[in-house]
Design a protein around this motif. Structure first.
Motif, PDB file in Angstrom:
ATOM      1  N   ARG A 192      -0.473  -7.060  11.476  1.00 53.98           N
ATOM      2  CA  ARG A 192      -0.571  -6.010  10.461  1.00 53.98           C
ATOM      3  C   ARG A 192      -1.853  -6.172   9.639  1.00 53.98           C
ATOM      4  N   LEU A 193      -2.205  -7.421   9.334  1.00 56.38           N
ATOM      5  CA  LEU A 193      -3.427  -7.662   8.583  1.00 56.38           C
ATOM      6  C   LEU A 193      -4.654  -7.289   9.411  1.00 56.38           C
TER       7      LEU A 193
ATOM      8  N   ALA B 139      -5.006  -4.941  11.334  1.00 56.93           N
ATOM      9  CA  ALA B 139      -5.172  -3.487  11.332  1.00 56.93           C
ATOM     10  C   ALA B 139      -5.745  -2.962  10.018  1.00 56.93           C
ATOM     11  N   SER B 140      -5.919  -3.845   9.033  1.00 54.03           N
ATOM     12  CA  SER B 140      -6.479  -3.426   7.745  1.00 54.03           C
ATOM     13  C   SER B 140      -7.993  -3.256   7.857  1.00 54.03           C
ATOM     14  N   SER B 141      -8.490  -2.230   7.214  1.00 54.98           N
ATOM     15  CA  SER B 141      -9.936  -2.014   7.176  1.00 54.98           C
ATOM     16  C   SER B 141     -10.572  -2.612   5.928  1.00 54.98           C
ATOM     17  N   ARG B 142      -9.747  -3.103   4.991  1.00 61.80           N
ATOM     18  CA  ARG B 142     -10.274  -3.588   3.715  1.00 61.80           C
ATOM     19  C   ARG B 142     -10.103  -5.091   3.508  1.00 61.80           C
ATOM     20  N   VAL B 143      -9.075  -5.683   4.082  1.00 60.96           N
ATOM     21  CA  VAL B 143      -8.775  -7.104   3.848  1.00 60.96           C
ATOM     22  C   VAL B 143      -8.881  -7.850   5.175  1.00 60.96           C
ATOM     23  N   GLN B 144      -9.657  -8.937   5.177  1.00 64.48           N
ATOM     24  CA  GLN B 144      -9.906  -9.665   6.421  1.00 64.48           C
ATOM     25  C   GLN B 144      -9.012 -10.899   6.590  1.00 64.48           C
ATOM     26  N   GLN B 145      -8.644 -11.549   5.495  1.00 66.74           N
ATOM     27  CA  GLN B 145      -7.849 -12.769   5.585  1.00 66.74           C
ATOM     28  C   GLN B 145      -6.801 -12.792   4.480  1.00 66.74           C
ATOM     29  N   ALA B 146      -5.751 -13.585   4.713  1.00 64.90           N
ATOM     30  CA  ALA B 146      -4.714 -13.759   3.700  1.00 64.90           C
ATOM     31  C   ALA B 146      -4.284 -15.214   3.660  1.00 64.90           C
TER      32      ALA B 146
ATOM     33  N   LEU C  33       5.979  -7.754  -0.499  1.00 61.28           N
ATOM     34  CA  LEU C  33       6.569  -6.804  -1.443  1.00 61.28           C
ATOM     35  C   LEU C  33       5.913  -5.420  -1.381  1.00 61.28           C
ATOM     36  N   PRO C  34       4.581  -5.315  -1.206  1.00 54.84           N
ATOM     37  CA  PRO C  34       4.022  -3.964  -1.057  1.00 54.84           C
ATOM     38  C   PRO C  34       4.561  -3.219   0.156  1.00 54.84           C
ATOM     39  N   ALA C  35       4.932  -3.958   1.204  1.00 45.03           N
ATOM     40  CA  ALA C  35       5.487  -3.318   2.396  1.00 45.03           C
ATOM     41  C   ALA C  35       6.917  -2.839   2.180  1.00 45.03           C
ATOM     42  N   MET C  36       7.514  -3.196   1.054  1.00 48.15           N
ATOM     43  CA  MET C  36       8.876  -2.767   0.732  1.00 48.15           C
ATOM     44  C   MET C  36       8.894  -1.478  -0.077  1.00 48.15           C
TER      45      MET C  36
ATOM     46  N   LEU D 246      -3.333   8.382  -1.600  1.00 46.47           N
ATOM     47  CA  LEU D 246      -3.053   6.950  -1.468  1.00 46.47           C
ATOM     48  C   LEU D 246      -1.754   6.697  -0.714  1.00 46.47           C
ATOM     49  N   ALA D 247      -0.760   7.511  -0.954  1.00 44.89           N
ATOM     50  CA  ALA D 247       0.535   7.343  -0.279  1.00 44.89           C
ATOM     51  C   ALA D 247       0.417   7.556   1.227  1.00 44.89           C
ATOM     52  N   ALA D 248      -0.604   8.290   1.658  1.00 46.67           N
ATOM     53  CA  ALA D 248      -0.793   8.564   3.084  1.00 46.67           C
ATOM     54  C   ALA D 248      -1.448   7.394   3.822  1.00 46.67           C
ATOM     55  N   ILE D 249      -1.917   6.382   3.102  1.00 42.86           N
ATOM     56  CA  ILE D 249      -2.543   5.213   3.728  1.00 42.86           C
ATOM     57  C   ILE D 249      -1.440   4.332   4.297  1.00 42.86           C
ATOM     58  N   GLY D 250      -1.436   4.148   5.593  1.00 45.78           N
ATOM     59  CA  GLY D 250      -0.324   3.470   6.249  1.00 45.78           C
ATOM     60  C   GLY D 250      -0.336   1.961   6.137  1.00 45.78           C
ATOM     61  N   ASN D 251      -1.503   1.353   6.177  1.00 49.14           N
ATOM     62  CA  ASN D 251      -1.564  -0.105   6.133  1.00 49.14           C
ATOM     63  C   ASN D 251      -1.323  -0.597   4.706  1.00 49.14           C
ATOM     64  N   PRO D 252      -0.385  -1.518   4.502  1.00 50.91           N
ATOM     65  CA  PRO D 252      -0.042  -1.920   3.121  1.00 50.91           C
ATOM     66  C   PRO D 252      -1.188  -2.609   2.391  1.00 50.91           C
ATOM     67  N   TRP D 253      -2.031  -3.367   3.102  1.00 48.28           N
ATOM     68  CA  TRP D 253      -3.181  -3.983   2.429  1.00 48.28           C
ATOM     69  C   TRP D 253      -4.190  -2.925   2.007  1.00 48.28           C
TER      70      TRP D 253
END
Length: 327
Positions: free
Chosen positions: A61-62, A64-71, A268-271, A291-298
């Motif tokens: 899932r991470l 697939a994010s275009s903004r966050v590279q690592q967690a 929690l954001p995915a909830m 913003l609500a249309a953005i599918g990836n939680p990150w």
């Protein structure tokens, strides 16, 4: 520049000899199936494939994010008994360092965040082992783990943290995710001792919830920033529905913007707890819908916080704070 989420959780039920466990009380809770769903797994899948599946789904899932590279994914040490042994009866969730370090090594976008309860007799040795295994920070949840950050018996532990260059990410403010908590231990004023010992301390959630000694916890944290250049705070969870307005309250203190780090408190954001629709009055209908249309939680978390006024440079600061982070 690399964007790192410094506050991301894992989970496990003990499948695949992971060593994890969740207490029977928490498994009976209405929260349990929701937590599993937020990680994108079911109990049946975990039993078949092992707890490592949680990390694989998290990494996918991470990626697939275009903004966050690592967690940074956080281990969770348990409560100790009077002998310094793990007290399974009082521990609601346990995610051992060994399991998490092994799984994080499989995924370049997941960084190992260790957890060591300093009440363990071998706590310093466990710190050394965590650092050798690639830990980039150590996470505490004092109100759950029964740890008093102001206890002077922890000075050797703090000195080793400072020697190893391991930041301490510690929960500050009221804790609501577990069935019991001693929130007096999450008073941010108790962080003075590790700060004095030279530890880089990250106050999780910027102490935005609850009060201590009749004073808001955020008000008790703010003076410490001026006294200690080794104090930081993260902005994780500050857009949750139960923390409405907390991000704006923190950002109003421009003097601490240079000490803020990006985090989400995933899953929690995915909830759905950070839905842009909860911020409709601030955002307006069109922006909330976008913003609500953005599918990836990150991606949604980043864009929501930016829309609410978070300076973009906060996204990039963690890379210079974490221990031995290989970018």
């Amino acid at each position: 520049m690399t964007v790192i989420d410094i506050h991301c959780h894992a989970a496990g039920i003990g499948a695949g000899a992971s060593g994890c466990f969740i207490s029977p009380k928490l498994r009976r809770s209405w929260k349990y199936p929701i937590y599993l769903k937020s990680f994108g797994v079911t109990s049946g899948e975990l039993e078949r494939e092992g707890d490592g599946l949680v990390l694989r789904r998290l990494s996918e899932r991470l990626a697939a994010s275009s903004r966050v590279q690592q967690a940074v994914v956080l281990a969770m040490d348990g409560v100790m008994d009077g002998r310094g042994d793990l007290d399974r009866d009082r521990t609601e969730m346990y995610i051992p360092n060994e399991f998490l370090a092994r799984e994080c090594r499989r995924y370049p976008n997941l960084l190992f965040g260790a957890s060591v309860n300093p009440s363990r007799p071998d706590a310093v040795e466990r710190l050394d082992a965590a650092a050798a295994a690639g830990a980039v920070l150590v996470k505490w949840l004092p109100s759950i783990q029964g740890t008093d950050p102001a206890d002077r018996r922890l000075i050797p532990f703090y000195r080793q943290l400072a020697k190893l260059g391991l930041p301490l990410l510690t929960h500050t403010g009221q804790e609501e995710s577990f069935s019991r908590a001693d929130n007096a231990l999450a008073d941010p004023a108790r962080l003075r001792l590790p700060l004095e010992e030279g530890v880089t301390v990250i106050a999780a959630h910027c102490a935005t919830s609850g009060q201590s000694h009749g004073e808001r916890n955020l008000a008790r944290l703010l003076p410490l920033f001026a006294q200690f250049p080794n104090l930081y705070a993260d902005v994780s969870a500050l857009t949750q529905v139960n923390r409405w307005g907390h991000l704006e309250r923190v950002l109003a203190h421009r003097e601490i913007h240079g000490r803020l780090l990006y985090g989400t408190d995933m899953p929690l954001p995915a909830m759905g707890l950070t839905s842009p629709w909860f911020h409709l009055l601030r955002l307006g209908t069109m922006e909330a819908r976008r913003l609500a249309a953005i599918g990836n939680p990150w991606d949604q978390d980043v864009q929501l916080k930016l829309a609410l006024g978070m300076p973009e440079e906060i996204l990039f600061r963690a890379a210079g704070i974490l221990r031995n982070n290989q970018l």
